[in-house]
Write an enzyme that holds these catalytic residues in place. Structure first.
Site, PDB file in Angstrom:
ATOM      1  N   SER A 172       0.834  -1.205   0.000  1.00  0.00           N
ATOM      2  CA  SER A 172       0.000   0.000   0.000  1.00  0.00           C
ATOM      3  C   SER A 172       0.862   1.245   0.000  1.00  0.00           C
ATOM      4  CB  SER A 172      -0.864   0.003   1.261  1.00  0.00           C
ATOM      5  OG  SER A 172      -1.502   1.240   1.411  1.00  0.00           O
ATOM      6  N   TYR A 178      -1.952   0.062  10.108  1.00  0.00           N
ATOM      7  CA  TYR A 178      -2.208  -0.585   8.819  1.00  0.00           C
ATOM      8  C   TYR A 178      -0.983  -0.461   7.914  1.00  0.00           C
ATOM      9  CZ  TYR A 178      -3.744  -1.221   4.058  1.00  0.00           C
ATOM     10  OH  TYR A 178      -3.812  -1.630   2.754  1.00  0.00           O
ATOM     11  N   LYS A 191       1.801  -3.418   6.585  1.00  0.00           N
ATOM     12  CA  LYS A 191       2.175  -3.680   5.181  1.00  0.00           C
ATOM     13  C   LYS A 191       3.697  -3.575   5.004  1.00  0.00           C
ATOM     14  CE  LYS A 191      -1.753  -4.690   3.310  1.00  0.00           C
ATOM     15  NZ  LYS A 191      -1.969  -5.962   2.630  1.00  0.00           N
TER      16      LYS A 191
HETATM   17  N1  UFG Z   1     -12.222  12.155   2.169  1.00  0.00           N
HETATM   18  C1  UFG Z   1     -13.237  13.062   2.351  1.00  0.00           C
HETATM   19  N2  UFG Z   1     -14.453  12.607   2.749  1.00  0.00           N
HETATM   20  C2  UFG Z   1     -14.699  11.282   2.968  1.00  0.00           C
HETATM   21  C3  UFG Z   1     -13.664  10.349   2.761  1.00  0.00           C
HETATM   22  C4  UFG Z   1     -12.434  10.829   2.373  1.00  0.00           C
HETATM   23  O1  UFG Z   1     -13.043  14.280   2.179  1.00  0.00           O
HETATM   24  O2  UFG Z   1     -15.836  10.934   3.333  1.00  0.00           O
HETATM   25  C5  UFG Z   1     -10.922  12.637   1.660  1.00  0.00           C
HETATM   26  C6  UFG Z   1      -9.736  12.320   2.547  1.00  0.00           C
HETATM   27  O3  UFG Z   1      -9.542  13.337   3.499  1.00  0.00           O
HETATM   28  C7  UFG Z   1      -8.615  12.219   1.510  1.00  0.00           C
HETATM   29  C8  UFG Z   1      -9.315  11.664   0.286  1.00  0.00           C
HETATM   30  O4  UFG Z   1     -10.701  11.950   0.459  1.00  0.00           O
HETATM   31  O5  UFG Z   1      -8.139  13.499   1.189  1.00  0.00           O
HETATM   32  C9  UFG Z   1      -9.171  10.154   0.118  1.00  0.00           C
HETATM   33  O6  UFG Z   1      -9.549   9.509   1.324  1.00  0.00           O
HETATM   34  P1  UFG Z   1      -9.878   7.941   1.381  1.00  0.00           P
HETATM   35  O7  UFG Z   1     -10.400   7.665   2.748  1.00  0.00           O
HETATM   36  O8  UFG Z   1     -10.726   7.579   0.225  1.00  0.00           O
HETATM   37  O9  UFG Z   1      -8.476   7.255   1.170  1.00  0.00           O
HETATM   38  P2  UFG Z   1      -7.079   7.514   1.928  1.00  0.00           P
HETATM   39  O10 UFG Z   1      -6.235   8.310   0.998  1.00  0.00           O
HETATM   40  O11 UFG Z   1      -7.267   8.047   3.278  1.00  0.00           O
HETATM   41  O12 UFG Z   1      -6.515   6.060   2.145  1.00  0.00           O
HETATM   42  C10 UFG Z   1      -6.651   5.039   1.197  1.00  0.00           C
HETATM   43  C11 UFG Z   1      -6.849   3.723   1.900  1.00  0.00           C
HETATM   44  C12 UFG Z   1      -5.589   3.253   2.521  1.00  0.00           C
HETATM   45  C13 UFG Z   1      -4.435   3.323   1.597  1.00  0.00           C
HETATM   46  C14 UFG Z   1      -4.325   4.687   1.015  1.00  0.00           C
HETATM   47  C15 UFG Z   1      -3.199   4.714   0.037  1.00  0.00           C
HETATM   48  O13 UFG Z   1      -7.832   3.842   2.912  1.00  0.00           O
HETATM   49  O14 UFG Z   1      -5.762   1.905   2.879  1.00  0.00           O
HETATM   50  O15 UFG Z   1      -5.543   5.017   0.377  1.00  0.00           O
HETATM   51  O16 UFG Z   1      -3.118   5.907  -0.611  1.00  0.00           O
HETATM   52  F1  UFG Z   1      -3.308   3.053   2.249  1.00  0.00           F
END
Ligand code: UFG
Length: 332
Positions: free
Chosen positions: A120, A144, A148
């Site tokens: 990841s 997490y 990994k």
């Molecule tokens: N976000 C929002 N609202 C939401 C959900 C997310 O604004 O309801 C924003 C977050 O702040 C971030 C972006 O959207 O800026 C992406 O968030 P995600 O939760 O979709 O994904 P993350 O980037 O936090 O993390 C994901 C996976 C991890 C992985 C990572 C790798 O959850 O397992 O991508 O880049 F490691």
């Protein structure tokens, strides 16, 4: 190694694993899934047998490797929810690290040396400048990501001491689903932006939150490298061909090398769905980097991987299609 050797897919009943199983099946590979169904769904396994069991059960794994004449292990089985890993770290170290350790041990015992590992971008933590290359520092900021990275280290060290040849794929932000609508992401209580937005469109959620509008990015919202699950899956088939051709151990980012902001994603959802979303601006979510985008040159130099679905519109429309399938199943 000939094409006759089978591929064992651990976690093949889960979101990403099931897309890989389907592509392997469609291409005529012999595939067997091992999944304990703790988070996966038996009906997501569209090709080959499903063995219900745990990666930590070495007797079982060794028997499956032998009985199915497995030549390659693709290892997806893991817990993947970042906030859950913060709340229950040992659960993540047990399942993700000790489970992987047991699986590697079984692979060595049975002489299986081709191994594709689901890593990841979370191993990078908060990369300076928001762009992560494979040789960027790995400083995970949650259990997490640490689980990994620990798994990568085990694979690296075992590879140095044995014939094991791991391809470690560091996924960026996966979304979307199989365009034919057979399988998709069914995880309850999803936290991923594209899934959350799709759930809002079908009426499962009252709104979508934007976590942070004051980041140092062009529109103030977080930037990520969103990759379509079908392209992510096809990277595994490329890794398989690489290994069957004698490829050496390697770490590869799997992303497009292109960022989209939360607002761009939500604008795309509105356009594709043809409806306005109820959007709430909220404070930053703890631990979120402002930007996380892949430096994605290495994979294109090493594998024969050519993304086919790299338009955000397609990722969003495939995510929506699947969410509507799930919604119609609930009302059926
Ligand atoms: N976000 C929002 N609202 C939401 C959900 C997310 O604004 O309801 C924003 C977050 O702040 C971030 C972006 O959207 O800026 C992406 O968030 P995600 O939760 O979709 O994904 P993350 O980037 O936090 O993390 C994901 C996976 C991890 C992985 C990572 C790798 O959850 O397992 O991508 O880049 F490691």
């Amino acid at each position: 190694m000939s094409q006759a050797k089978a591929i064992l897919v651990t976690g093949g009943a889960g979101y990403i694993g099931s897309h890989v199983v389907q592509q392997l099946g469609r291409e005529g590979w012999r595939v067997v899934t091992l999944d304990n169904l703790s988070r996966g769904f038996a009906d997501a396994v569209t090709y080959g047998p499903l063995v219900v069991g745990d990666i930590a059960d070495q007797q079982l794994v060794r028997r499956v490797l032998r009985e199915h004449d497995v030549g390659t292990i693709m290892h997806f089985a893991a817990f993947t929810i970042v906030p859950e890993s913060v709340a229950e770290p040992l659960k993540y170290y047990d399942n993700n690290v000790l489970g992987t350790r047991a699986l590697i041990d079984a692979a060595l015992a049975e002489g299986v040396d081709e191994f594709v590992f689901s890593s990841s971008a979370a191993v990078y933590g908060l990369p300076p400048g928001g762009i992560a290359a494979e040789d960027s520092p790995t400083v995970p900021i949650n259990p997490y990501g640490t689980s990994k990275l620990m798994s990568e280290w085990m694979l690296r060290d075992v590879a140095a001491a044995s014939r094991l040849r791991p391809v470690m794929l560091r996924y960026f932000n996966v979304g979307g689903s199989d365009p034919s609508g057979r399988i998709g992401q069914s995880t309850p209580q999803a936290t991923l932006l594209t899934k959350v937005a799709a759930e809002h469109v079908v009426g499962l959620r009252s709104h979508v939150s934007i976590f942070g509008t004051d980041y140092d990015t062009p529109d103030g919202t977080g930037v990520r490298d969103y990759i379509h699950v079908e392209d992510l899956a096809s990277a595994h088939l490329s890794a398989l061909r690489y290994l069957r051709g004698g490829g050496r151990p390697i770490v590869l980012n799997v992303g497009y090398g292109r960022g989209a902001s939360v607002r761009e994603v939500l604008d795309t959802v509105e356009r594709v769905a043809g409806q306005r979303l109820v959007i709430r601006e909220e404070p930053r979510r703890a631990g979120d980097p402002s930007m996380l985008v892949a430096k994605a040159d290495r994979i294109r130099g090493v594998l024969d991987w050519v993304p086919q679905h790299d338009q955000l519109e397609q990722l969003v429309s495939d995510a929506l299609r699947w969410e509507r399938v799930l919604a119609s199943r609930r009302t059926a």
